[in-house]
Write a protein that holds these residues in place. Structure first.
Motif, PDB file in Angstrom:
ATOM      1  N   SER A 139       0.835  -1.266  -0.159  1.00  0.00           N
ATOM      2  CA  SER A 139       0.022   0.039  -0.054  1.00  0.00           C
ATOM      3  C   SER A 139       0.768   1.300   0.009  1.00  0.00           C
ATOM      4  O   SER A 139       0.582   2.200  -0.695  1.00  0.00           O
ATOM      5  N   GLN A 140       2.145   1.124   0.790  1.00  0.00           N
ATOM      6  CA  GLN A 140       2.876   2.441   0.692  1.00  0.00           C
ATOM      7  C   GLN A 140       3.595   2.463  -0.627  1.00  0.00           C
ATOM      8  O   GLN A 140       3.775   3.725  -1.058  1.00  0.00           O
ATOM      9  N   TYR A 141       4.013   1.315  -1.220  1.00  0.00           N
ATOM     10  CA  TYR A 141       4.404   1.323  -2.333  1.00  0.00           C
ATOM     11  C   TYR A 141       3.348   2.287  -3.573  1.00  0.00           C
ATOM     12  O   TYR A 141       3.795   2.727  -4.341  1.00  0.00           O
ATOM     13  N   PHE A 142       2.076   1.657  -3.621  1.00  0.00           N
ATOM     14  CA  PHE A 142       1.106   2.369  -4.378  1.00  0.00           C
ATOM     15  C   PHE A 142       1.000   3.933  -4.220  1.00  0.00           C
ATOM     16  O   PHE A 142       0.977   4.627  -5.243  1.00  0.00           O
ATOM     17  N   GLU A 143       1.060   4.296  -2.958  1.00  0.00           N
ATOM     18  CA  GLU A 143       0.959   5.730  -2.630  1.00  0.00           C
ATOM     19  C   GLU A 143       2.243   6.504  -3.479  1.00  0.00           C
ATOM     20  O   GLU A 143       1.972   7.437  -3.997  1.00  0.00           O
ATOM     21  N   ARG A 144       3.163   5.713  -3.002  1.00  0.00           N
ATOM     22  CA  ARG A 144       4.530   6.405  -3.644  1.00  0.00           C
ATOM     23  C   ARG A 144       4.527   6.502  -5.243  1.00  0.00           C
ATOM     24  O   ARG A 144       5.217   7.492  -5.918  1.00  0.00           O
ATOM     25  N   HIS A 145       4.120   5.403  -5.906  1.00  0.00           N
ATOM     26  CA  HIS A 145       4.491   5.246  -7.367  1.00  0.00           C
ATOM     27  C   HIS A 145       3.045   5.411  -8.225  1.00  0.00           C
ATOM     28  O   HIS A 145       2.941   5.552  -9.284  1.00  0.00           O
ATOM     29  N   LYS A 146       1.923   5.899  -7.622  1.00  0.00           N
ATOM     30  CA  LYS A 146       0.532   5.855  -8.354  1.00  0.00           C
ATOM     31  C   LYS A 146       0.493   6.802  -9.269  1.00  0.00           C
ATOM     32  O   LYS A 146      -0.143   7.242 -10.293  1.00  0.00           O
ATOM     33  N   GLY A 147       1.425   7.916  -9.118  1.00  0.00           N
ATOM     34  CA  GLY A 147       1.355   9.118  -9.961  1.00  0.00           C
ATOM     35  C   GLY A 147       1.894   8.672 -11.419  1.00  0.00           C
ATOM     36  O   GLY A 147       1.571   9.329 -12.343  1.00  0.00           O
ATOM     37  N   ASN A 148       2.306   7.501 -11.252  1.00  0.00           N
ATOM     38  CA  ASN A 148       2.907   6.992 -12.724  1.00  0.00           C
ATOM     39  C   ASN A 148       2.316   5.929 -13.161  1.00  0.00           C
ATOM     40  O   ASN A 148       2.622   5.165 -13.977  1.00  0.00           O
ATOM     41  N   ILE A 149       0.894   6.053 -12.572  1.00  0.00           N
ATOM     42  CA  ILE A 149       0.140   4.691 -12.992  1.00  0.00           C
ATOM     43  C   ILE A 149       0.012   4.237 -14.473  1.00  0.00           C
ATOM     44  O   ILE A 149      -0.202   3.318 -14.774  1.00  0.00           O
ATOM     45  N   SER A 150      -0.112   5.432 -15.257  1.00  0.00           N
ATOM     46  CA  SER A 150      -0.269   5.236 -16.720  1.00  0.00           C
ATOM     47  C   SER A 150       0.937   4.528 -17.358  1.00  0.00           C
ATOM     48  O   SER A 150       0.632   3.888 -18.463  1.00  0.00           O
ATOM     49  N   ASN A 151       2.040   4.332 -16.487  1.00  0.00           N
ATOM     50  CA  ASN A 151       3.220   3.537 -17.176  1.00  0.00           C
ATOM     51  C   ASN A 151       3.216   2.327 -16.764  1.00  0.00           C
ATOM     52  O   ASN A 151       4.090   1.522 -16.845  1.00  0.00           O
ATOM     53  N   PHE A 152       2.232   1.783 -15.762  1.00  0.00           N
ATOM     54  CA  PHE A 152       2.080   0.391 -15.250  1.00  0.00           C
ATOM     55  C   PHE A 152       1.481  -0.436 -16.304  1.00  0.00           C
ATOM     56  O   PHE A 152       0.192  -0.221 -16.400  1.00  0.00           O
ATOM     57  N   ASP A 153       2.101  -1.325 -17.084  1.00  0.00           N
ATOM     58  CA  ASP A 153       1.557  -2.146 -18.126  1.00  0.00           C
ATOM     59  C   ASP A 153       0.788  -3.358 -17.376  1.00  0.00           C
ATOM     60  O   ASP A 153      -0.479  -3.453 -17.725  1.00  0.00           O
ATOM     61  N   LEU A 154       1.367  -4.148 -16.495  1.00  0.00           N
ATOM     62  CA  LEU A 154       0.774  -5.226 -15.763  1.00  0.00           C
ATOM     63  C   LEU A 154       1.347  -5.303 -14.645  1.00  0.00           C
ATOM     64  O   LEU A 154       2.524  -5.381 -14.582  1.00  0.00           O
ATOM     65  N   VAL A 155       0.421  -5.660 -13.425  1.00  0.00           N
ATOM     66  CA  VAL A 155       0.769  -5.839 -12.339  1.00  0.00           C
ATOM     67  C   VAL A 155       0.792  -7.213 -11.969  1.00  0.00           C
ATOM     68  O   VAL A 155      -0.241  -8.022 -12.003  1.00  0.00           O
ATOM     69  N   MET A 156       1.731  -8.142 -11.495  1.00  0.00           N
ATOM     70  CA  MET A 156       1.731  -9.524 -11.182  1.00  0.00           C
ATOM     71  C   MET A 156       2.014 -10.011  -9.966  1.00  0.00           C
ATOM     72  O   MET A 156       3.034  -9.321  -9.394  1.00  0.00           O
ATOM     73  N   GLU A 157       1.487 -10.990  -9.335  1.00  0.00           N
ATOM     74  CA  GLU A 157       1.813 -11.522  -8.066  1.00  0.00           C
ATOM     75  C   GLU A 157       1.600 -12.918  -7.837  1.00  0.00           C
ATOM     76  O   GLU A 157       0.738 -13.524  -8.322  1.00  0.00           O
ATOM     77  N   SER A 158       2.622 -13.536  -7.071  1.00  0.00           N
ATOM     78  CA  SER A 158       2.342 -14.846  -6.719  1.00  0.00           C
ATOM     79  C   SER A 158       2.292 -15.134  -5.209  1.00  0.00           C
ATOM     80  O   SER A 158       3.442 -14.940  -4.448  1.00  0.00           O
ATOM     81  N   ASP A 159       0.856 -15.330  -4.718  1.00  0.00           N
ATOM     82  CA  ASP A 159       1.088 -15.403  -3.124  1.00  0.00           C
ATOM     83  C   ASP A 159       0.052 -16.622  -2.604  1.00  0.00           C
ATOM     84  O   ASP A 159      -0.415 -16.474  -1.555  1.00  0.00           O
ATOM     85  N   LEU A 160      -0.196 -17.509  -3.430  1.00  0.00           N
ATOM     86  CA  LEU A 160      -1.067 -18.707  -3.114  1.00  0.00           C
ATOM     87  C   LEU A 160      -0.411 -19.847  -3.239  1.00  0.00           C
ATOM     88  O   LEU A 160      -0.950 -21.085  -3.712  1.00  0.00           O
ATOM     89  N   GLY A 161       1.098 -19.844  -3.197  1.00  0.00           N
ATOM     90  CA  GLY A 161       1.702 -21.085  -3.280  1.00  0.00           C
ATOM     91  C   GLY A 161       2.345 -21.305  -4.785  1.00  0.00           C
ATOM     92  O   GLY A 161       1.859 -20.862  -5.707  1.00  0.00           O
ATOM     93  N   THR A 162       3.273 -22.175  -4.622  1.00  0.00           N
ATOM     94  CA  THR A 162       3.890 -22.335  -6.165  1.00  0.00           C
ATOM     95  C   THR A 162       4.111 -23.855  -6.122  1.00  0.00           C
ATOM     96  O   THR A 162       5.111 -24.497  -6.267  1.00  0.00           O
ATOM     97  N   PHE A 163       2.820 -24.429  -6.287  1.00  0.00           N
ATOM     98  CA  PHE A 163       2.421 -25.965  -6.493  1.00  0.00           C
ATOM     99  C   PHE A 163       2.675 -25.827  -7.998  1.00  0.00           C
ATOM    100  O   PHE A 163       2.784 -24.957  -8.782  1.00  0.00           O
ATOM    101  N   SER A 164       2.060 -27.031  -8.559  1.00  0.00           N
ATOM    102  CA  SER A 164       2.181 -27.309  -9.897  1.00  0.00           C
ATOM    103  C   SER A 164       1.191 -26.416 -10.691  1.00  0.00           C
ATOM    104  O   SER A 164       0.017 -25.973 -10.159  1.00  0.00           O
ATOM    105  N   PRO A 165       1.789 -25.412 -11.505  1.00  0.00           N
ATOM    106  CA  PRO A 165       0.904 -24.434 -11.894  1.00  0.00           C
ATOM    107  C   PRO A 165       0.062 -24.618 -12.908  1.00  0.00           C
ATOM    108  O   PRO A 165       0.137 -25.852 -13.696  1.00  0.00           O
ATOM    109  N   LEU A 166      -1.153 -23.956 -12.990  1.00  0.00           N
ATOM    110  CA  LEU A 166      -2.194 -24.264 -13.820  1.00  0.00           C
ATOM    111  C   LEU A 166      -2.326 -22.982 -14.850  1.00  0.00           C
ATOM    112  O   LEU A 166      -2.795 -23.426 -16.028  1.00  0.00           O
ATOM    113  N   GLY A 167      -1.885 -21.868 -14.347  1.00  0.00           N
ATOM    114  CA  GLY A 167      -2.096 -20.898 -15.347  1.00  0.00           C
ATOM    115  C   GLY A 167      -2.272 -19.485 -14.584  1.00  0.00           C
ATOM    116  O   GLY A 167      -1.546 -19.366 -13.531  1.00  0.00           O
ATOM    117  N   LEU A 168      -3.074 -18.757 -15.180  1.00  0.00           N
ATOM    118  CA  LEU A 168      -2.943 -17.222 -14.293  1.00  0.00           C
ATOM    119  C   LEU A 168      -4.326 -16.944 -14.141  1.00  0.00           C
ATOM    120  O   LEU A 168      -5.294 -17.355 -14.812  1.00  0.00           O
TER     121      LEU A 168
END
Lengths: 473, 473
Positions: free
Chosen positions: B346-375
């Motif tokens: 949340s602090q990262y967002f506050e600091r960088h949201k001024g530049n939001i138009s340059n954020f193409d895609l935000v990706m996150e992995s936080d539900l385990g790195t088991f056998s992958p299925l996709g996105l």
């Protein structure tokens, strides 16, 4: 009056035929007839089997075995050999069986081991501080009060330990053996300490014998070998064993401080707990139903072996409720000190083996009371053929499988001496997840599954005890 | 120079045609053409995708993400917000990323909560003595040093608590709510204390939020509501919650003594950890890859979220190894203090949201790195159509599923503000068995599964960052 020779000679062809028939052809036919007769006799129990099943699964007795087990284990908790809890458990069960109106409720004295865990802890101090969750193993000696602090040697097998024997002196041996099966892998728990001591180790820590872990240590009995120093030994979790193995592979020095307050006190008095439905025609002949009343000193001992106890008791109650008194006696024995190596069962065998010819079938449930599949059976081909017919009566609950008997148990001595034996076989894939852990509680048990196990147990015991003949040997 | 009227009038039919074409026919055709073009463009990455996959799964980089994660978590252990371990973890990762030759490695300061567990214990003293295994909840207050001893009120739901509000005063409320799903059931962990305090309870004990337990307590954050007294709160195991529920149904009086040394210290300094592969044409435009570096103060934080950290790092390393520099920047951010409510994110967002138009895609992995299925993907239909083509590049590892995005995460603020977001989706059926427990260790992780997750992560990040156009919004 005797017959004249001529008449005898006149009958000769018939006699020869009769002899040939008896010796060559008719005996098999007789056997077939005999099995056919037994089959007919057993199929006559269909209605009774259905009644028992109905009472256990949908009737008044629904969930009774679960409720009794919950009340028992919630009240008493776990109950290791020699403990006050086990005394309380035996008294509780003795009173409950009398109150339930069962017959010949009595206790038979047994001398049992008295090992106490005491306080225990293990701390990894190098390469970083990390508190390990451990369970000391039954019969292990303790450490001094300061504990033992030593470098760790991690091995994956006894073979590796032998090949690295020169590195073991003064160290704590950590076994990170993979889990293959309980029967195979438990050798590390049973013999790990002595094998480590032989090469000079000061303690051994053994990866718990389980396929699944949520950082869960498993306890159990271990055997010191004669002439080998007794060193303290405990099970660690899969997680900690694997971590130390990774650290060792990276060449990191691992040091662990182990403290165990374990000690062995003088043998204690305990009891096998017995209750019966006395047979109407051959009260001296016995079908024996059993489970063990003791447990480890963790969890509730609900699965190991509260379930076996509860369904054996329930089987008697179901038959009593239905007014079913078989020709032979059905005797329930709740063993004591099974976990210390079948101590109660072995003393029971010594006391009663003189009467072995009257033991028709010995039954045991000690691998969980999950969804039942059928029975594991040990006996002659002829006995097996009879039992195949008996389990067909269980078609209404789809538990008609009869498999070959598996590993050693509390009824082993009887089976080795030729008495037919049967163990409950259930969907026990998760048994070793919880075995000898703090997770062996009522949460593992299901009332629906226990209803089915109780029905199976009661039908088999009743029908075998009521057949015209004992099982062939 | 301007055109004369006659010439303009002469062009009129063409202008009308152009207008009609633009508004009615040609625009859809343009779009279709455009997607067809993008599809063609993306299919041009097949060979590169295959190269990345090969490197991660069979090549030189095989098992690297697992080995790095094992070294990291074995060395640092768990790392809760505010702890010295988290400081060590951030320094470790900062050095490792620099040593790995990544670009713009730097730390961005964040103020984070500093809650410490202290010593804690819970003992049932009635109807019998029983030591419970507990984990206090993040942000909980402690008890006095004598602890709090009180009778227990067991409820199965908030509704039952409200209907029995008059019984709760001065008691310890035990929630034995069934596990439905994490998203639904976690409300008991989050709000259980305040709901209990509202009706006068002195503490609350909450059944752990998990479908499976080997007597395993699960910790996690909890939220006191404004204006409601702060009472101590901890999770207990399924086993103990169910046992107390059975005892309460039997009418037994239950008394528990709870001791918790928990306290909240002043906010601490921490950091989001950043590394990049700088874009060749539009370095200011960003595809953001992320996981969180903090964990709970139990286990190793290997699954939550060491795996997400390790595959994000590995994705950068794979591209660097292959000399692949995309048009846009790929930026990895390892969040701090996710477990306290996405504080670093949340602090990262506050600091960088001024530049939001340059954020193409935000990706996150936080539900385990088991056998992958996709996105799991969040974005416009147009963006989704593009991503459908991107995941087709993952056909060699059979992870081409694109699903709708699920629950709240560290990239949520960006997605809510309209930036396309993607989360790793794996076979995470067992995730909540280990989540926030002592069992969240490397034993949960598989090198083979992590290879596949890393490959997927790198292919998606690279291709999206290298396309001619940013994803449509």
């Amino acid at each position: 009056m005797m017959m004249g020779t001529d008449r005898v000679l006149g009958l000769l062809p018939l006699l020869v035929l009769a002899f040939l028939c008896e010796s060559l052809y008719c005996k098999p036919n007789n056997d077939v007839r005999s099995l056919a007769e037994i089959t007919r006799e057993i199929s006559g129990y269909r209605a009774i089997a259905q009644k028992i099943i109905h009472l256990a699964v949908q009737g008044e007795a629904q969930n009774r075995s679960y409720d009794r087990l919950a009340a028992f284990t919630d009240t008493v908790g776990n109950r290791i050999s020699g403990s006050r809890n086990l005394e309380v458990a035996i008294k509780y069960m003795y009173s409950a069986l009398i109150q339930d109106g069962l017959e010949n409720v009595h206790l038979e004295q047994v001398k049992v081991p008295h090992w106490v865990r005491g306080q225990e802890s293990a701390m990894m101090v190098l390469p970083r501080n990390h508190t390990m969750t451990i369970l000391g193993l039954g019969s292990s000696v303790g450490t001094s009060s300061q504990g033992v602090e030593a470098e760790v040697l991690v091995v994956e097998s006894f073979e590796e330990l032998r090949s690295r024997a020169s590195e073991a002196k003064g160290k704590i041996v950590v076994y990170n053996q993979p889990f293959v099966s309980y029967g195979e892998t438990v050798a590390y728990r049973a013999y790990g300490a002595s094998e480590a001591a032989k090469v000079g180790a000061v303690a051994s820590l053994i990866r718990s014998i389980t396929p699944v872990s949520i950082n869960s240590p498993h306890t159990g009995w271990q055997d010191y070998q004669p002439g080998v120093p007794h060193i303290p030994t405990a099970c660690i979790t899969i997680e900690d064993a694997e971590m130390m193995a990774r650290m060792a592979r990276r060449g990191q020095k691992i040091v662990v401080r182990l403290r165990m307050g374990a000690q062995t006190l003088p043998d204690a008095d305990s009891f096998n707990t017995v209750a019966e439905i006395v047979g109407s025609e051959h009260p001296e002949q016995v079908v024996l139903l059993s489970g063990h009343l003791d447990s480890w000193d963790v969890g509730q001992g609900a699965m190991d072996d509260g379930g076996g106890v509860a369904i054996s008791w329930e089987a008697l109650s179901l038959l009593r409720d239905l007014g079913l008194r078989p020709k032979r006696t059905i005797r329930m024995v709740l063993w004591t000190a099974e976990e210390q190596g079948g101590v109660g069962a072995s003393q029971y065998f010594e006391r009663h083996k003189g009467n072995i010819s009257n033991f028709d079938l010995v039954m045991e449930s000690d691998l969980g009371t999950f969804s039942p599949l059928g029975l594991q059976f040990s006996g002659t081909k002829q006995a097996e053929a009879v039992m195949q017919e008996v389990v067909k009566l269980l078609a209404p609950i789809n538990t008609t499988a009869l498999e070959e008997h598996g590993e050693g148990t509390d009824i082993e001595l009887w089976m080795e001496a030729g008495v037919p034996g049967a163990s409950l076989h259930t969907a026990d894939e998760k048994y070793f997840w919880f075995h000898h852990t703090e997770g062996d509680t009522m949460t593992v048990q299901s009332p629906v599954e226990m209803n089915l196990c109780s029905a199976l147990w009661a039908v088999v015991a009743y029908v075998v005890a009521d057949l015209d003949d004992m099982l062939p040997r």
